[in-house]
Each structure stands twice: as C-alpha cells, then as structure tokens.
Design a protein around this motif. Structure first.
Motif, PDB file in Angstrom:
ATOM      1  N   LEU A 286       2.782  -2.049   2.754  1.00 55.82           N
ATOM      2  CA  LEU A 286       2.344  -0.896   1.848  1.00 55.82           C
ATOM      3  C   LEU A 286       1.416  -1.014   0.772  1.00 55.82           C
ATOM      4  CD1 LEU A 286       5.186   1.464   2.679  1.00 55.82           C
ATOM      5  CD2 LEU A 286       3.130   1.432   3.815  1.00 55.82           C
ATOM      6  N   VAL A 287       2.016  -2.105  -0.052  1.00 57.20           N
ATOM      7  CA  VAL A 287       1.304  -2.249  -1.478  1.00 57.20           C
ATOM      8  C   VAL A 287       0.230  -3.430  -1.265  1.00 57.20           C
ATOM      9  CG1 VAL A 287       3.327  -1.636  -2.757  1.00 57.20           C
ATOM     10  CG2 VAL A 287       2.945  -3.903  -1.807  1.00 57.20           C
ATOM     11  N   GLY A 288       0.068  -3.837  -0.105  1.00 54.97           N
ATOM     12  CA  GLY A 288      -1.023  -4.862   0.072  1.00 54.97           C
ATOM     13  C   GLY A 288      -0.726  -6.335   0.104  1.00 54.97           C
ATOM     14  N   LEU A 289       0.430  -6.681  -0.078  1.00 54.31           N
ATOM     15  CA  LEU A 289       0.801  -7.978  -0.149  1.00 54.31           C
ATOM     16  C   LEU A 289       0.719  -8.716   1.098  1.00 54.31           C
ATOM     17  CD1 LEU A 289       3.839  -7.708  -2.797  1.00 54.31           C
ATOM     18  CD2 LEU A 289       1.654  -8.927  -3.164  1.00 54.31           C
ATOM     19  N   LEU A 290       0.815  -7.928   2.280  1.00 57.11           N
ATOM     20  CA  LEU A 290       0.497  -8.508   3.392  1.00 57.11           C
ATOM     21  C   LEU A 290      -0.520  -7.741   4.122  1.00 57.11           C
ATOM     22  CD1 LEU A 290       4.134  -8.863   5.307  1.00 57.11           C
ATOM     23  CD2 LEU A 290       2.261 -10.525   4.784  1.00 57.11           C
ATOM     24  N   ARG A 291      -1.301  -8.359   4.743  1.00 58.34           N
ATOM     25  CA  ARG A 291      -2.515  -7.507   5.458  1.00 58.34           C
ATOM     26  C   ARG A 291      -1.909  -7.128   6.931  1.00 58.34           C
ATOM     27  NH1 ARG A 291      -7.757  -8.403   3.113  1.00 58.34           N
ATOM     28  NH2 ARG A 291      -6.292  -7.550   1.603  1.00 58.34           N
ATOM     29  N   PRO A 292      -1.954  -5.626   7.157  1.00 52.91           N
ATOM     30  CA  PRO A 292      -1.642  -5.371   8.405  1.00 52.91           C
ATOM     31  C   PRO A 292      -2.370  -5.811   9.459  1.00 52.91           C
ATOM     32  CG  PRO A 292      -1.844  -3.363   7.142  1.00 52.91           C
ATOM     33  CD  PRO A 292      -2.575  -4.826   6.436  1.00 52.91           C
TER      34      PRO A 292
END
Lengths: 239, 362
Positions: A48-54
């Motif tokens: 959700l915060v962009g620390l992992l790319r979906p």
C-alpha cells in the motif's frame, strides 16, 4: 472512496504472499484488518505504501493509481504509515523524530506544537532520545510522527504489539481520537477484540486472502470469527 | 545551544595555532610539513565519516577518489600540451588561461593546464565516477556500496600502476604550486611552510563547519533517519536512494579535493595513494574518531596520520591501522571518544557540553 485495492497480488522473490485481495476504505472510517501471524497483513501494508511493488492488481488513493510510485512518494498522497515495531529513530530526540515526520510539511515547526498538545507525555520528554522512551511512549511518538505529515489516512501496523494491556488501551483510545482530526484509519492488528471495539468495519485475512468482511459489530458477534481469530482462550472465556 | 559549536571551533583553532607556535619554539618547524599533510588527509576522513556515520554506508574506495583528484591534477598540470597549441581548441584554451606557459625543471617552456582548471576537471571527473558507482550500488540495501567501492579502488590502483600517463610505479613529480595571485600559494617550499599550514587548517575547518551545519539541518536529520530505519524514513517521504547517493558523491568529492590539495602541496603523487591499504586506513580513522563525531575524527586522524608520516610506526605502519580498526570494531563500535566523552562530561559538567553536541547523534 479514499483507498481502494483491487485484486492485489504481491510477495517476495517467487513466493506469493497476498493472493488477490480487494478492499476499500471510505473517508472518516476506522477500518480494521485482522489476521494471525503470517496472514500477509504487513506484506499488504508494504504494498500500500510502495515498499513492495504489486505483482498484479491496483491500488487507488482518491481514485488515483499509486501502485507504481516509490515509497517516499506515498506521503504526498496524504497517506502516512506507522510501521510495525514503531521504528522510532532511537538516536534522535523526540522533537527531531517529529520534525522528520513532517519532512515535506512546510509548517512542521508549528505542527510539532499541535502534536505535543495531543500527546502531553511527549511534551515532557521533548529533548529525550527516542530510544529512551517506553514502548507506549514510543507508540505515541510513532503516531505523532505520522500525524506530522498532515495525512488524510493513517496506516497503522500492529500498534499494540509488545505493549502492556494498559498501554495498548491508551493507544487504542488515541486512535479513536484521530477521528476528530478527520483522519481515516486503516488498522492492521492481531488483537481482534480491541480492534473490533473501535473499528467501523473490518476485514479478516488468512493465508493471503480475505475470508470475511463486515461491520465491526457484526463480526464481533460472529461466532465463527471469534473462535478462529479472536484468540485461543475464546471458547473458555466467552462461550 | 548557540555557544557549543563555537567552543569546538575555537578549541580546535587554538590547538592548531598552539601546535605551530610550540613547534617553532622547539625549533622543529619542519614537522609542520607532515602536520599539513595530515590535515589534508583528515579532510578525506571527515568526508568518509559523513557517509559512514550519517548515511550508514562504508566506502572502501576513498583512496581511489583521493588518487583520482591527485592524479587528474598532476597529469593536467605536468602534461605538455604544446603540440596542441596550433589547434583551434588549444589556442582558445590558452587565451582563456586554462593553459598556461610554465618552465619545467630544465628551464624550457611547457604548456600545462592551470591548477584551477585541473581542479575543476578533477572534481567533475570524481562527480561522474562517484555517480556511476553509487547509483546502482545504493539502490540495493546492505553492503553493496562497500563491495563496489572495494572493486573500484583495486581497478583504479591497477590502472594507475600500469599507465604511462600516470607514471606507472613512479607516480608523477614536478607538479607546480597552486598560486592565488601573489597573496598565497599551495606549495611545498620550505619558506611557505607556515603559510601552507594555515591554508590547510583554514580549508579543513571550513569543510568541518560546512559538514557540521549540514548534518544539523533537515538534510542531516534525513540522513540519520535513513541510517536508523530505512523503511520508516521512506514512509516519511524521504527519497532514501537519492540521499544516500548525494552523501556518497559529496564524500567522494571531499576525498578528491584533499587529493588535489595534497598533490600541489607535495609537488607530486604516487600510486600508493590509491592502494587498498590507504582506503582501509581512512575507514579505520573514521571509526576511531567515532563516525558520527566529525570533530573527533578530524583530531584522531590528524594525530595518527602525523605520527605515521613522522615514521613512528616504522614498518608496522599498515599493521597499526589494521589493528586499530579491529580494536575499534570489537571494543567500541561507536568510537572510543564517546565513552571517554561521557566520562569527562560527568566530571566537568556543563563546560564540556560542547562534547555532547559534537556527538551529533547523542
């Protein structure tokens, strides 16, 4: 809708942890996300915060897709994260911790006062190093630090983790009070009873999937949920 | 609060002036040469401190950046560009005073780059190289920068050893003085020894004060946050990758700056400056000073490098710095000055409060 997640899949390396999750959060709500260890709650938050790319799916904030943004941009969507384990900057003073929370906030010096009014305990310890605070105080600091970004939505990752029950209660009380700031809360927790007590709605997550959703009050009285997710001693205590 | 930094600066200025006066009184003014060199080396160390202590990255390539600064200057200010004089660009550069005519040691005219032009080129080259190395390495978490810079340092060393342009194993000598009008010049002439000592002091103090102000600013807070919890820093809206890159580049530029200055001062440069042991020495000194303590690192670095340059450690020179690094890492990872400072402060209370602000993080 403030936050909308559509069929989100993500994970680490070749391991998929979140298997196609959809959920939404409306402005002004407190929405809970419940689940045991390894359910994929933190992984979802990271996405959700962009620390992992979906891997697949969409994340929309105010209708705008954000899933290709780097993590440091998420505050510009008015979304702030209170990370798991608080992650207070131990070598910085309370004041510095707050200032860094308002990194992109031109009025950060003013907002420090606002946060201190909210959390008088922090005001007493304003020049103390973040690492010397107690667990509960650190959680308050993490909350205050996130508020410094003037967010519309707060993502809280297990704020009661490692806190004494009394302290956890205080933290939950503070979360309820966020409503008067107009801040929407997405609360990820293992402590189901406490979460359902303050949330409007909630999702229940198990092994990377959402298996139940509904009004908090409704879930509270759903015996199946209770038995499965509200703690081991449930049966003896409540039935 | 406002007085503390002033105490640190004043104390250091007094110590530096006292050192010069004492050496003069003892009729040992020749020691100032090594002290000046040690001060230039200290610039590398405080630059390294900045990236180690505040961005949490270790560079084992600062010897190479120092050498890039030194060699760029040395090559450009000693290479004879006469044969390009006829060419249009050669003439243009001469007219722009980028190329200057100078007499070599045999008295014949040669056309060299002016020191300021060599300096600008050295800084630009360092900037480009540091970005090229740092950009990919700093996007990854962990010690990739350390490995990348280690490899980079070894490559630079080999290139310098093998290239005739850089004088192979002999290095380059006959680098001219860097004059600023008729007022001052960075040169190794014994008549200019005292003047050069104060030039070095001035530059080092300037760097120290600038870095100190930087780490106290919003930028410094961001760097410390990255050092502590990168995830949280990211979530605060700090572009961690870019910050780490900027810190690394700034640090590399300081190393190159020291390389340029020292090369003009000693009138030459040799390949040992680019050696891996030099880079390890800088890391050891930064650790010994306490990586978040710029003043401490400067002082420790000046003292130990001075002793080393005076030959106190004899043939154990590298062993001393290696052992120092091991001792620091195993006994006092935050630097020996911090526990020492805490002890001192307990005794002298407020007066040494300056020590506390020096810790930066404390």
């Amino acid at each position: 809708m403030l936050l909308q997640v559509k069929n989100l899949r993500c994970g680490y390396g070749s391991l998929e942890v979140v298997h196609g999750i959809s959920l939404h959060v409306c402005p002004g709500e407190i929405v809970g996300l419940l689940g045991g260890n390894g359910a994929g709650k933190t992984t979802l938050l990271k996405a959700l915060v962009g620390l992992l790319r979906p891997w697949r799916g969409e994340i929309l904030v105010n209708g705008r897709p954000v899933h290709n943004q780097p993590a440091w941009r998420c505050v510009s969507n008015a979304v702030a994260l209170v990370p798991e384990g608080r992650q207070i900057f131990a070598d910085m003073t309370v004041r510095e911790n707050l200032l860094i929370g308002g990194y992109h906030n031109a009025y950060r010096r003013m907002d420090v006062e606002m946060v201190l009014e909210r959390f008088p305990r922090l005001a007493e310890r304003i020049h103390q190093l973040g690492g010397t605070l107690s667990g509960g105080e650190q959680q308050m600091l993490a909350l205050g630090r996130a508020l410094m970004a003037r967010p519309k939505m707060l993502l809280l990752d297990e704020p009661s983790m490692g806190l004494a029950p009394m302290m956890a209660k205080e933290v939950f009380a503070e979360i309820v009070k966020l409503k008067d700031l107009g801040v929407t809360v997405f609360l990820v927790e293992q402590n189901a009873a406490a979460t359902l007590a303050i949330a409007d709605r909630a999702y229940v997550m198990e092994t990377g999937e959402i298996i139940l959703e509904g009004e908090a009050a409704e879930l509270m009285h759903n015996a199946a949920v209770k038995r499965a997710y509200l703690g081991k001693g449930y049966k003896e205590i409540w039935e | 609060m406002k007085l503390r930094p002033a105490i640190g600066i004043v104390a250091l200025v007094i110590a530096l002036v006292a050192a010069q006066l004492v050496l003069r009184a003892m009729d040992k003014e020749y020691c100032l040469t090594q002290l000046t060199m040690a001060i230039y080396y200290a610039i590398v160390v405080i630059g390294l401190c900045f990236i180690m202590g505040y961005a949490g990255q270790v560079s084992l390539g600062h010897g190479a950046f120092f050498a890039i600064g030194g060699y760029t200057t040395a090559v450009l200010t000693t290479y004879d560009f006469s044969r390009f004089e006829a060419a249009a660009w050669g003439r243009a550069l001469k007219q722009a005073h980028v190329f200057v005519v100078r007499q070599d040691m045999y008295g014949s005219d040669v056309l060299n780059a002016a020191p300021w032009a060599a300096f600008v080129t050295a800084m630009a080259a360092t900037l480009v190289i540091a970005v090229l190395i740092g950009y990919p390495a700093l996007r990854l978490k962990g010690h990739y920068l350390t490995m990348a810079t280690l490899g980079f340092g070894l490559i630079v060393y080999k290139i310098i050893l093998g290239s005739t342009l850089t004088g192979t194993t002999d290095g380059i000598v006959g680098v001219p003085a860097w004059s600023f009008g008729t007022v001052a010049a960075i040169s190794g002439k014994s008549a200019a020894r005292v003047q050069n000592y104060y030039i070095a002091c001035g530059i080092a103090l300037l760097v120290l004060v600038l870095l100190r102000n930087l780490v106290r600013s919003r930028v410094g807070r961001a760097l410390r946050a990255i050092h502590d919890h990168e995830t949280a820093a990211n979530a605060m809206g700090i572009n961690t990758a870019r910050y780490k890159l900027k810190a690394f580049v700034a640090s590399a530029l300081l190393a190159a700056l020291a390389g340029v200055l020292l090369t003009h001062y000693t009138g030459g440069v040799n390949p040992s400056e680019a050696g891996a042991m030099k880079s390890v020495r800088y890391v050891a000194l930064a650790a010994a000073g306490g990586t978040t303590n710029l003043w401490g690192a400067a002082v420790v670095s000046i003292v130990l490098n001075f002793l080393s340059l005076r030959g106190w450690f004899g043939s154990y020179d590298n062993a001393v710095f290696g052992a120092l690094l091991i001792a620091i890492v195993s006994l006092a990872p935050e630097g020996p000055l911090k526990p020492l400072g805490l002890l001192l402060r307990r005794f002298s209370g407020r007066w040494l409060a300056g020590g506390r602000s020096n810790d930066g993080a404390a």
